[in-house]
Write a protein that holds these residues in place. Sequence first.
Motif, PDB file in Angstrom:
ATOM      1  N   ALA A  64      20.280  -2.805  22.355  1.00  0.00           N
ATOM      2  CA  ALA A  64      21.139  -2.250  21.297  1.00  0.00           C
ATOM      3  C   ALA A  64      22.238  -1.375  21.897  1.00  0.00           C
ATOM      4  CB  ALA A  64      20.301  -1.443  20.313  1.00  0.00           C
ATOM      5  N   ALA A  65      21.901  -0.584  22.910  1.00  0.00           N
ATOM      6  CA  ALA A  65      22.899   0.280  23.549  1.00  0.00           C
ATOM      7  C   ALA A  65      23.966  -0.554  24.252  1.00  0.00           C
ATOM      8  CB  ALA A  65      22.222   1.223  24.540  1.00  0.00           C
ATOM      9  N   LEU A  71      30.761  -3.195  21.838  1.00  0.00           N
ATOM     10  CA  LEU A  71      31.528  -3.041  20.600  1.00  0.00           C
ATOM     11  C   LEU A  71      32.512  -1.877  20.714  1.00  0.00           C
ATOM     12  CD1 LEU A  71      31.981  -3.923  17.666  1.00  0.00           C
ATOM     13  CD2 LEU A  71      30.194  -2.302  17.014  1.00  0.00           C
ATOM     14  N   ILE A  72      32.054  -0.773  21.265  1.00  0.00           N
ATOM     15  CA  ILE A  72      32.934   0.388  21.441  1.00  0.00           C
ATOM     16  C   ILE A  72      34.066   0.044  22.397  1.00  0.00           C
ATOM     17  CG2 ILE A  72      33.042   2.705  22.449  1.00  0.00           C
ATOM     18  CD1 ILE A  72      30.259   3.188  21.254  1.00  0.00           C
ATOM     19  N   GLU A  73      33.732  -0.651  23.473  1.00  0.00           N
ATOM     20  CA  GLU A  73      34.767  -1.045  24.436  1.00  0.00           C
ATOM     21  C   GLU A  73      35.796  -1.953  23.778  1.00  0.00           C
ATOM     22  OE1 GLU A  73      35.055  -3.511  28.630  1.00  0.00           O
ATOM     23  OE2 GLU A  73      33.185  -2.503  28.111  1.00  0.00           O
ATOM     24  N   SER A  74      35.323  -2.889  22.950  1.00  0.00           N
ATOM     25  CA  SER A  74      36.225  -3.797  22.243  1.00  0.00           C
ATOM     26  C   SER A  74      37.128  -3.017  21.290  1.00  0.00           C
ATOM     27  CB  SER A  74      35.404  -4.832  21.476  1.00  0.00           C
ATOM     28  OG  SER A  74      36.212  -5.557  20.596  1.00  0.00           O
ATOM     29  N   GLN A  75      36.538  -2.089  20.540  1.00  0.00           N
ATOM     30  CA  GLN A  75      37.325  -1.279  19.605  1.00  0.00           C
ATOM     31  C   GLN A  75      38.316  -0.406  20.350  1.00  0.00           C
ATOM     32  OE1 GLN A  75      37.372  -1.568  16.325  1.00  0.00           O
ATOM     33  NE2 GLN A  75      35.871  -3.204  16.485  1.00  0.00           N
ATOM     34  N   LEU A  76      37.926   0.099  21.504  1.00  0.00           N
ATOM     35  CA  LEU A  76      38.822   0.920  22.309  1.00  0.00           C
ATOM     36  C   LEU A  76      40.012   0.100  22.786  1.00  0.00           C
ATOM     37  CD1 LEU A  76      39.341   3.647  23.661  1.00  0.00           C
ATOM     38  CD2 LEU A  76      38.017   2.834  25.607  1.00  0.00           C
TER      39      LEU A  76
END
Length: 142
Positions: A64-65, A71-76
């Motif tokens: 999950a992490a 996902l965070i990297e993609s959003q960034l």
Amino acid sequence: MAGMEWTLEIVLVVLLGATLYQAMKLERALGVLKRDRASLESLVVHFNTSTRQAENGIERLRTAADGAGRLIESQLMKSVSLKDDLAFLTERGDRLADRLDILVRTARPMAQERPGNAPEGHAPSGANQVERNLLQALRMAR
């Protein structure tokens, strides 16, 4: 010697009694140990089960992490791209605003010097849409 035999036999009987007493004590202790052993085995089985569940939970958390990190990297990356686009549009808007300001400053004296100027708030009869928009911008700038 008969007295000595009797003494030795009595000592032997006492020693056998003490041995029997110790054997019974040892047998009770072994019984407790056997009962505790079953309890200890049950405890070890439960501990192993809990350990496996914890390992599975850790693996799920790690998965999950990793997914959240991706996902965070993609959003960034998307936000950096949007930031760059916004900076480009802002810069372009500033340049257009500067050009419009120059055009307004240039057109203001020409609009005041033009013979037969229409009254304030009215566009000249032959003016096209661009002239109307420019005059409206001039009025708003005053």
